[in-house]
Design a protein around this motif. Sequence first.
Motif, mmCIF file in Angstrom:
data_model
loop_
_atom_site.group_PDB
_atom_site.id
_atom_site.type_symbol
_atom_site.label_atom_id
_atom_site.label_comp_id
_atom_site.label_asym_id
_atom_site.label_seq_id
_atom_site.Cartn_x
_atom_site.Cartn_y
_atom_site.Cartn_z
ATOM 1 N N GLY E 161 -28.241 19.225 -30.723
ATOM 2 C CA GLY E 161 -29.156 18.818 -31.777
ATOM 3 C C GLY E 161 -29.993 17.603 -31.460
ATOM 4 O O GLY E 161 -30.710 17.083 -32.311
ATOM 5 N N ARG E 162 -29.903 17.135 -30.236
ATOM 6 C CA ARG E 162 -30.639 15.931 -29.887
ATOM 7 C C ARG E 162 -31.519 16.172 -28.670
ATOM 8 O O ARG E 162 -31.086 16.802 -27.698
ATOM 9 C CB ARG E 162 -29.667 14.792 -29.558
ATOM 10 C CG ARG E 162 -28.923 14.234 -30.742
ATOM 11 C CD ARG E 162 -27.734 13.443 -30.265
ATOM 12 N NE ARG E 162 -27.008 12.823 -31.367
ATOM 13 C CZ ARG E 162 -26.101 13.458 -32.113
ATOM 14 N NH1 ARG E 162 -25.816 14.742 -31.891
ATOM 15 N NH2 ARG E 162 -25.483 12.809 -33.083
ATOM 16 N N TYR E 163 -32.726 15.615 -28.726
ATOM 17 C CA TYR E 163 -33.508 15.513 -27.508
ATOM 18 C C TYR E 163 -32.814 14.509 -26.591
ATOM 19 O O TYR E 163 -32.219 13.530 -27.055
ATOM 20 C CB TYR E 163 -34.932 15.048 -27.814
ATOM 21 C CG TYR E 163 -35.714 16.018 -28.666
ATOM 22 C CD1 TYR E 163 -36.306 17.138 -28.092
ATOM 23 C CD2 TYR E 163 -35.846 15.805 -30.036
ATOM 24 C CE1 TYR E 163 -37.027 18.028 -28.880
ATOM 25 C CE2 TYR E 163 -36.567 16.685 -30.825
ATOM 26 C CZ TYR E 163 -37.150 17.807 -30.243
ATOM 27 O OH TYR E 163 -37.847 18.688 -31.012
ATOM 28 N N VAL E 164 -32.937 14.754 -25.318
ATOM 29 C CA VAL E 164 -32.216 13.930 -24.354
ATOM 30 C C VAL E 164 -33.173 13.517 -23.246
ATOM 31 O O VAL E 164 -34.012 14.322 -22.820
ATOM 32 C CB VAL E 164 -31.027 14.720 -23.759
ATOM 33 C CG1 VAL E 164 -30.288 13.882 -22.725
ATOM 34 C CG2 VAL E 164 -30.075 15.172 -24.863
ATOM 35 N N MET E 165 -33.077 12.292 -22.811
ATOM 36 C CA MET E 165 -33.947 11.820 -21.728
ATOM 37 C C MET E 165 -33.179 10.888 -20.801
ATOM 38 O O MET E 165 -32.465 9.998 -21.243
ATOM 39 C CB MET E 165 -35.156 11.082 -22.292
ATOM 40 C CG MET E 165 -36.140 10.669 -21.208
ATOM 41 S SD MET E 165 -37.758 10.176 -21.855
ATOM 42 C CE MET E 165 -37.283 8.864 -22.943
ATOM 43 N N PHE E 177 -32.648 -2.964 -7.902
ATOM 44 C CA PHE E 177 -31.433 -2.380 -8.472
ATOM 45 C C PHE E 177 -31.889 -1.184 -9.301
ATOM 46 O O PHE E 177 -33.083 -1.013 -9.552
ATOM 47 C CB PHE E 177 -30.694 -3.389 -9.360
ATOM 48 C CG PHE E 177 -31.530 -3.908 -10.493
ATOM 49 C CD1 PHE E 177 -31.629 -3.206 -11.693
ATOM 50 C CD2 PHE E 177 -32.261 -5.083 -10.361
ATOM 51 C CE1 PHE E 177 -32.424 -3.669 -12.731
ATOM 52 C CE2 PHE E 177 -33.073 -5.552 -11.400
ATOM 53 C CZ PHE E 177 -33.145 -4.847 -12.581
ATOM 54 N N GLY E 178 -30.975 -0.360 -9.792
ATOM 55 C CA GLY E 178 -31.392 0.724 -10.665
ATOM 56 C C GLY E 178 -30.367 1.829 -10.784
ATOM 57 O O GLY E 178 -30.017 2.472 -9.800
ATOM 58 N N ASP E 179 -29.900 2.047 -12.011
ATOM 59 C CA ASP E 179 -28.974 3.117 -12.319
ATOM 60 C C ASP E 179 -29.651 4.093 -13.280
ATOM 61 O O ASP E 179 -30.631 3.763 -13.941
ATOM 62 C CB ASP E 179 -27.720 2.550 -13.007
ATOM 63 C CG ASP E 179 -26.973 1.560 -12.130
ATOM 64 O OD1 ASP E 179 -27.190 1.554 -10.907
ATOM 65 O OD2 ASP E 179 -26.171 0.785 -12.683
ATOM 66 N N ILE E 180 -29.075 5.283 -13.397
ATOM 67 C CA ILE E 180 -29.623 6.284 -14.313
ATOM 68 C C ILE E 180 -28.842 6.254 -15.627
ATOM 69 O O ILE E 180 -27.608 6.317 -15.624
ATOM 70 C CB ILE E 180 -29.560 7.689 -13.685
ATOM 71 C CG1 ILE E 180 -30.394 7.717 -12.387
ATOM 72 C CG2 ILE E 180 -30.075 8.741 -14.664
ATOM 73 C CD1 ILE E 180 -30.313 9.035 -11.636
ATOM 74 N N TYR E 181 -29.561 6.124 -16.722
ATOM 75 C CA TYR E 181 -28.985 6.176 -18.056
ATOM 76 C C TYR E 181 -29.572 7.367 -18.813
ATOM 77 O O TYR E 181 -30.577 7.961 -18.397
ATOM 78 C CB TYR E 181 -29.330 4.896 -18.834
ATOM 79 C CG TYR E 181 -28.628 3.656 -18.373
ATOM 80 C CD1 TYR E 181 -29.046 3.004 -17.221
ATOM 81 C CD2 TYR E 181 -27.563 3.111 -19.087
ATOM 82 C CE1 TYR E 181 -28.418 1.849 -16.792
ATOM 83 C CE2 TYR E 181 -26.935 1.940 -18.666
ATOM 84 C CZ TYR E 181 -27.359 1.321 -17.517
ATOM 85 O OH TYR E 181 -26.741 0.177 -17.092
ATOM 86 N N LEU E 182 -28.982 7.654 -19.976
ATOM 87 C CA LEU E 182 -29.420 8.762 -20.809
ATOM 88 C C LEU E 182 -29.564 8.261 -22.240
ATOM 89 O O LEU E 182 -28.727 7.497 -22.734
ATOM 90 C CB LEU E 182 -28.375 9.880 -20.713
ATOM 91 C CG LEU E 182 -28.530 11.137 -21.543
ATOM 92 C CD1 LEU E 182 -27.856 12.294 -20.814
ATOM 93 C CD2 LEU E 182 -27.899 10.966 -22.919
ATOM 94 N N SER E 183 -30.628 8.685 -22.898
ATOM 95 C CA SER E 183 -30.839 8.314 -24.296
ATOM 96 C C SER E 183 -31.048 9.586 -25.121
ATOM 97 O O SER E 183 -31.472 10.615 -24.598
ATOM 98 C CB SER E 183 -32.062 7.398 -24.433
ATOM 99 O OG SER E 183 -31.868 6.225 -23.667
ATOM 100 N N GLN E 184 -30.748 9.481 -26.420
ATOM 101 C CA GLN E 184 -30.809 10.663 -27.279
ATOM 102 C C GLN E 184 -31.688 10.366 -28.498
ATOM 103 O O GLN E 184 -31.845 9.227 -28.909
ATOM 104 C CB GLN E 184 -29.399 11.050 -27.710
ATOM 105 C CG GLN E 184 -28.468 11.234 -26.502
ATOM 106 C CD GLN E 184 -27.059 11.665 -26.864
ATOM 107 O OE1 GLN E 184 -26.866 12.732 -27.422
ATOM 108 N NE2 GLN E 184 -26.085 10.834 -26.556
#
Lengths: 323, 323, 323, 323, 323, 323
Positions: E161-165, E177-184
Amino acid sequence: MSTYTLPNIPWEDRPAGSSDVVWRYSANPIIPRDLLPISNSIFNSAAVPFNGKFAGVFRVDNRKRDMTLHSGFSEDGYTWKLSDAPIQWKSSDPDAAYSMYKYDPRVVWIEDRYWVAWCNGFHGPTIGLGYTYDFQEFHFFENALLPYNRNGVPFPRKINGRYVMLSRPSDNGHTPFGDIYLSQSLDMKYWGEHRYVMGTKGGWQSTKVGAGPIPIETKEGWLLFYHGVLTSCNGFVYSWSAALLDLDKPWKVMYRAAPYLLSPQTYYECVGDVPNVAFPCAALYDQPTGRIAVYYGGADTVTALAFCKVEEVIDFVKKNSEV
Amino acid sequence: MSTYTLPNIPWEDRPAGSSDVVWRYSANPIIPRDLLPISNSIFNSAAVPFNGKFAGVFRVDNRKRDMTLHSGFSEDGYTWKLSDAPIQWKSSDPDAAYSMYKYDPRVVWIEDRYWVAWCNGFHGPTIGLGYTYDFQEFHFFENALLPYNRNGVPFPRKINGRYVMLSRPSDNGHTPFGDIYLSQSLDMKYWGEHRYVMGTKGGWQSTKVGAGPIPIETKEGWLLFYHGVLTSCNGFVYSWSAALLDLDKPWKVMYRAAPYLLSPQTYYECVGDVPNVAFPCAALYDQPTGRIAVYYGGADTVTALAFCKVEEVIDFVKKNSEV
Amino acid sequence: MSTYTLPNIPWEDRPAGSSDVVWRYSANPIIPRDLLPISNSIFNSAAVPFNGKFAGVFRVDNRKRDMTLHSGFSEDGYTWKLSDAPIQWKSSDPDAAYSMYKYDPRVVWIEDRYWVAWCNGFHGPTIGLGYTYDFQEFHFFENALLPYNRNGVPFPRKINGRYVMLSRPSDNGHTPFGDIYLSQSLDMKYWGEHRYVMGTKGGWQSTKVGAGPIPIETKEGWLLFYHGVLTSCNGFVYSWSAALLDLDKPWKVMYRAAPYLLSPQTYYECVGDVPNVAFPCAALYDQPTGRIAVYYGGADTVTALAFCKVEEVIDFVKKNSEV
Amino acid sequence: MSTYTLPNIPWEDRPAGSSDVVWRYSANPIIPRDLLPISNSIFNSAAVPFNGKFAGVFRVDNRKRDMTLHSGFSEDGYTWKLSDAPIQWKSSDPDAAYSMYKYDPRVVWIEDRYWVAWCNGFHGPTIGLGYTYDFQEFHFFENALLPYNRNGVPFPRKINGRYVMLSRPSDNGHTPFGDIYLSQSLDMKYWGEHRYVMGTKGGWQSTKVGAGPIPIETKEGWLLFYHGVLTSCNGFVYSWSAALLDLDKPWKVMYRAAPYLLSPQTYYECVGDVPNVAFPCAALYDQPTGRIAVYYGGADTVTALAFCKVEEVIDFVKKNSEV
Amino acid sequence: MSTYTLPNIPWEDRPAGSSDVVWRYSANPIIPRDLLPISNSIFNSAAVPFNGKFAGVFRVDNRKRDMTLHSGFSEDGYTWKLSDAPIQWKSSDPDAAYSMYKYDPRVVWIEDRYWVAWCNGFHGPTIGLGYTYDFQEFHFFENALLPYNRNGVPFPRKINGRYVMLSRPSDNGHTPFGDIYLSQSLDMKYWGEHRYVMGTKGGWQSTKVGAGPIPIETKEGWLLFYHGVLTSCNGFVYSWSAALLDLDKPWKVMYRAAPYLLSPQTYYECVGDVPNVAFPCAALYDQPTGRIAVYYGGADTVTALAFCKVEEVIDFVKKNSEV
Amino acid sequence: MSTYTLPNIPWEDRPAGSSDVVWRYSANPIIPRDLLPISNSIFNSAAVPFNGKFAGVFRVDNRKRDMTLHSGFSEDGYTWKLSDAPIQWKSSDPDAAYSMYKYDPRVVWIEDRYWVAWCNGFHGPTIGLGYTYDFQEFHFFENALLPYNRNGVPFPRKINGRYVMLSRPSDNGHTPFGDIYLSQSLDMKYWGEHRYVMGTKGGWQSTKVGAGPIPIETKEGWLLFYHGVLTSCNGFVYSWSAALLDLDKPWKVMYRAAPYLLSPQTYYECVGDVPNVAFPCAALYDQPTGRIAVYYGGADTVTALAFCKVEEVIDFVKKNSEV
């Protein structure tokens, strides 16, 4: 005839109301920056028992801000008389004994003499080794290790037939990293069998760590006071705490206190040539009473004293251990 | 009519027991940071004799932390009254007189007027030049040099038919290098025949050096007080000392003291907007008595005074010289 | 039943002779570094009215120099009693509630509860959000924003149907940049409609700026106290001042004071774990009298109090505005 | 039975029209980056005579970009067959043999076996030492030195009863400094009597220098090929040249060529994982003819060959010497 | 009527003799740097199926080196025609739509339209979101996240039910530096429920990692191509590989290939405006055949194509997984 | 007798199909890196008409990577013969003429002689000035400016009675900033009346800008070719373009092209000692035809030629101007 006999060490009881494991001497600093006419600062000092009194080797930065070592003597461990001139190291080999500066000495009695280890400028900082019998005449031995290294701290006796020394490999500047390693030797000249001891952890010891006074042998292991550095947005902060190393394999850390024992909080630790530095280089240990007096530098400017009891420190290290 | 007449300069005898060549005024700092309602700090101040009393140009950082110059007057050299508003520099050419900030002034009487040299923000720091006859009206002349430059210090008279000025080429930030150069001019406007004077050395002056007060002419050469900077792991430390330059070829360093004369050791030098700064910008010299009063900034926050005698300084420089 | 009722806030009149718009409490600091047996420092503290008295969430660095949050209570706003143990945040989702450290809390009453926003170590610093009704039990809600972010400051009420929060996007270290942005939310969980509020300007706020206490609603706009940072050659200097934001579109800066209101000048602001820091995190506002008491950290070591009057601050901001 | 017998080494005459002292093999690179299915790159390779043919230890970075060592064999010195799997080092002590990565090997026959020295990741780069008799089975011996160190290069025989090794003390990153030192040992395990050999000079060797192939004994001294690094605004440039060291006191530099012998100029030296790198690690020397074949890495990606004659190199070094 | 219909995607079989899982198109690069009269470079391009053919959004740096986005169309996926002028984004709110630059677009069909995510200069880089139905008219929606952020990559459908990016929080420069995160999000406007996905590992991905093309849904999980960066002494090296994310909780990494799939090795990847960059931004996936065509930028200068098969990639990721 | 007479300058028509305002010579580079036996590279060259042919001063880095200047002659402007030995500068004052290195020369005919301006190592880089009548004998005049400065470019005639020179104040390393300033002189020896000309802008010129060839006088103003530098994550990229300066007040920028005219795109500009450099130092202008031939360095390694027409360049600058 041994010259190493332990006199009454400096001591002051814990202040009323305090529960701190380590407490400061109430009349700190014991050595002011201008004790000598030419001194800019006197700190990071190596005091040892000597002939029933005290002798030592002291970091003295003169008013050129050259870093040199001076010998000194004391009746009571509080009041020191330092030689006006830097130590002249005797050596027959100028290639080996080349030295651009000398600082942060440690002194330890091993077998028949006092060994001195210091940070020696040999085209870069490394661990110089020398010895004296009387604190009058000093002999240069060899640089134990290649540059870049600091905080060379010998153990007070052979372990498994080998001399043992801690050190902190570094770089050529205000090194932003630093772990403690251990090296072994059959003769104090050639060193090998290097082992990793311990590195940085969070908080007060997150930038680098380095051995402090000569390790103290206890039934629970070698008691090592060591400094740790935190990098704030305004520079380095030097605090110190303690760890217990395995008696036989001293590169094995048995316990290591997560909190510091002492951090820079007083004026003479927070204000001076390098603000926010408390840096221990020597500890006098009175085994019968368990008393320990720690000599430490304040703000890279003056010399201060702190006190603790060996059982309390061991207890603190074990209860707060994070290895 | 010359307005330059030397009054009795501030003076306090050396403290009993001290053997220091330079000693601090016992009531330092003489100008507090909040002397003006809008001032954040007042330091690095250029005081000169004026009409039998004293006048000066002062670095005042306001509470925006903008850097500006204010004029000021004093009866005795200790107590100063500063103008509430910054100096308004008169100029007909906005391209030339563009200025983003102004700091670290020096003032010198040459021939018929007081010249002011300061660090001028001309798309980067450089040496602004202006003059005044009365410390009421100030005329912008020209930026003597291109950015990036700081610590422009004119000599008090022509040498070999040329005006002469010291300066320290820099970069656009907290410059981690800096040597002293000399430039020459027939008219104070066009500068050339640049010569190298002296660079960094070890210890307290290992990061950069820069000229301080207007050089003082003595039989032994031009006496130049200058600051030097050491970089500790917690930032810069500004101390100062002195050198003697050849009278005819003032880019020739005859003698240069290896130790500092004064380093930041008091509260007002060690604690403030920039800890550990002692930065001299002006010196009053009473030739008959040999007395010198040096105005220097403390911690980039307040203004302090120190005293010395010209013969003792010259003696110190020659005895401790490392060129 | 609302627990938010404003008691008499701490107050002390302006010292005689002073014309400063903000003045310090004469008995600063109000919370010493060692209030708790395990505390290294207590600062950047969020005090709010609670049940006619005061409660708060406090940054406590322990002697490991771990950064944690503790709750606390006070009868009068001056004397605080802090919990010995850090706040335990309740959460059912370990992926969301992962936290390596917590610092610099703000607390605000919105509608029916106290919301806490803090800098939360979620693989990097970001803005953690939680809430409490009683300062006994604390619920973790969600990280409002992605790393790297600091200084999350919610507004005390919805604006145009949206919750609103200020923050300062950062990096993973001692961030040398920083502007204030605003984000909006329908539910405190999902945030968007990000707007730019304001960035650095010259002088005391030339390196970075960040929101301080919860904005105070006034007829002239939202009164925002905020900190600014200047980079000297010896590190960061944290001062603070104020701005007025549009009531309806709070990302519009109506007025912004160019001078600081308070910069580090006292011993407890200049000397400590991080020299030269004055960092405000909470303000108590007594609307009937216009009195404001600001809680701010000193030298990242202790908690201090300062006072001002809302009309005077607004007047100062408008008269000295540079937007 | 000695396994060290020198076969015909690779050789190609100097190209017509060239007067260069060192010239490249016309079919470079001899080992492509993808010789192995899993290899990202193969370079900085240590080739030695073995049983009348050639064997070697090779730096192979796999497609994780892990750095490992592989053994390899060749009939002619041009065409190499490498083992698919990294070398497995035998050791009984995991504390000593801990290794996070391995790179830049050198191989030398001393007395009865082939010793391998390489950069070993022991909580930081240092000089690992091991040996093999047959390039099938490899024994880990000890890390000769503490971190941080690179480019450990043993001499092919004892000098004055001591094993001798060159190395370049480093830091933990892309070290922006580096001088060559020498250490001595009675047993290859414990090292001391460290001596300074040579540091950076202008131009192509202004950032750091490091020993390359095993020194070649000649009547004129030990012929040492070494690399030097210049820092352009776009990074490091690695070139190489040669010096002559005293036969008895090999830390004494007799002659040192001021120009480089070979700098990165071809596509395979200028384009690859690290642009602009020519890095020598091994040299085959045919004494009767004076021919030398140097193996060097190109752009940290491939392995190349260059040729020269010992008399011409010695002549070049002496004629262009700046010590 | 849906405009998203998959045509025949570009395809070329694996070269004879190669066992690589990913192989390059033999006529690379497919888009030269000067395809447009004003273009300096065209790379990091987002191609998608559109009306049975192909459309896309392209990073075009013009000869000012401004970073802009252009739309483009192609019959076959190889040959592209780009609009001469940058995309004009429609928006009614200038505060929200403020944009200093735009680069590195991704395009994804979700439900009823093509969403575009790109790195948008909003007082610092962040993730801009907009949409188009026809690649003629483009609507600015909102910046999804606060600065500083790059590599925003939406999933092609709602999950739970959520868009995810995905995104990679950054700083304001060449982020080290740089890591991958996810937002909803419930509405593509307000984002929350941020989760940590994965960070750096050794070797080719030791400096930072960032999501590449839109994730591809497979039975084994979401197939994510992503780039990783290694820092050599001469700068960053961008390679790429793949991971599999949990279908339901896409922040859970199921498998992650330790080796890269493609690193910069050809001329057009190694030589150009930024040497040594292979940066994927789009992937066309033909489910019936399992074919995948990846569009990636070469040396930040040109656009190239590579091919692979979905089963082989999944197999590679699982067999070489190090999570 | 004037030695300055313009011969036919090198020329090649624009390639068919190209619309570029500046185009490269098809046989670039015209001077290879190894033209001299001792040369590592020959680039950034100053060619001028001389006696109906061509002469010039050339930057030659030798194989020590020392930076020196050599004279050279050419019949046609394409094929050059350089002196084997560096120029020996005549001077009677060693203090003034001290020089550690010399690079990036410009040559201009003013009134009666050829003046040479170059970057001179005078305890740091600055602008050296000298002259020659015949390119056989060269006279050192004076360093025009203090360090740190680069890219000194004199105008070809006096303006308003003053000699005029552009320069770019710098620091002592790979300067990450740089604006163009102008200085004036009555005699080429003393310089003042410094004016700001122009600074960095976005994109290709965002890090620094510096004057290139001697400005060309046109009816539309002084045509100045200048270089600009962009900092990618892999270092500096040097491109060049043009501006028009006011004829009378040449510090006034009338027009300035926002796009570059030429950026590094060919092998000899992208691969070499410093990748991605196109650096112009001289331009031959044939007024009757409007033809211009620009000499520029490629990758700090070789010398290349480009062509354009004065009207087209002026038109381009005016149409694409962003001042």
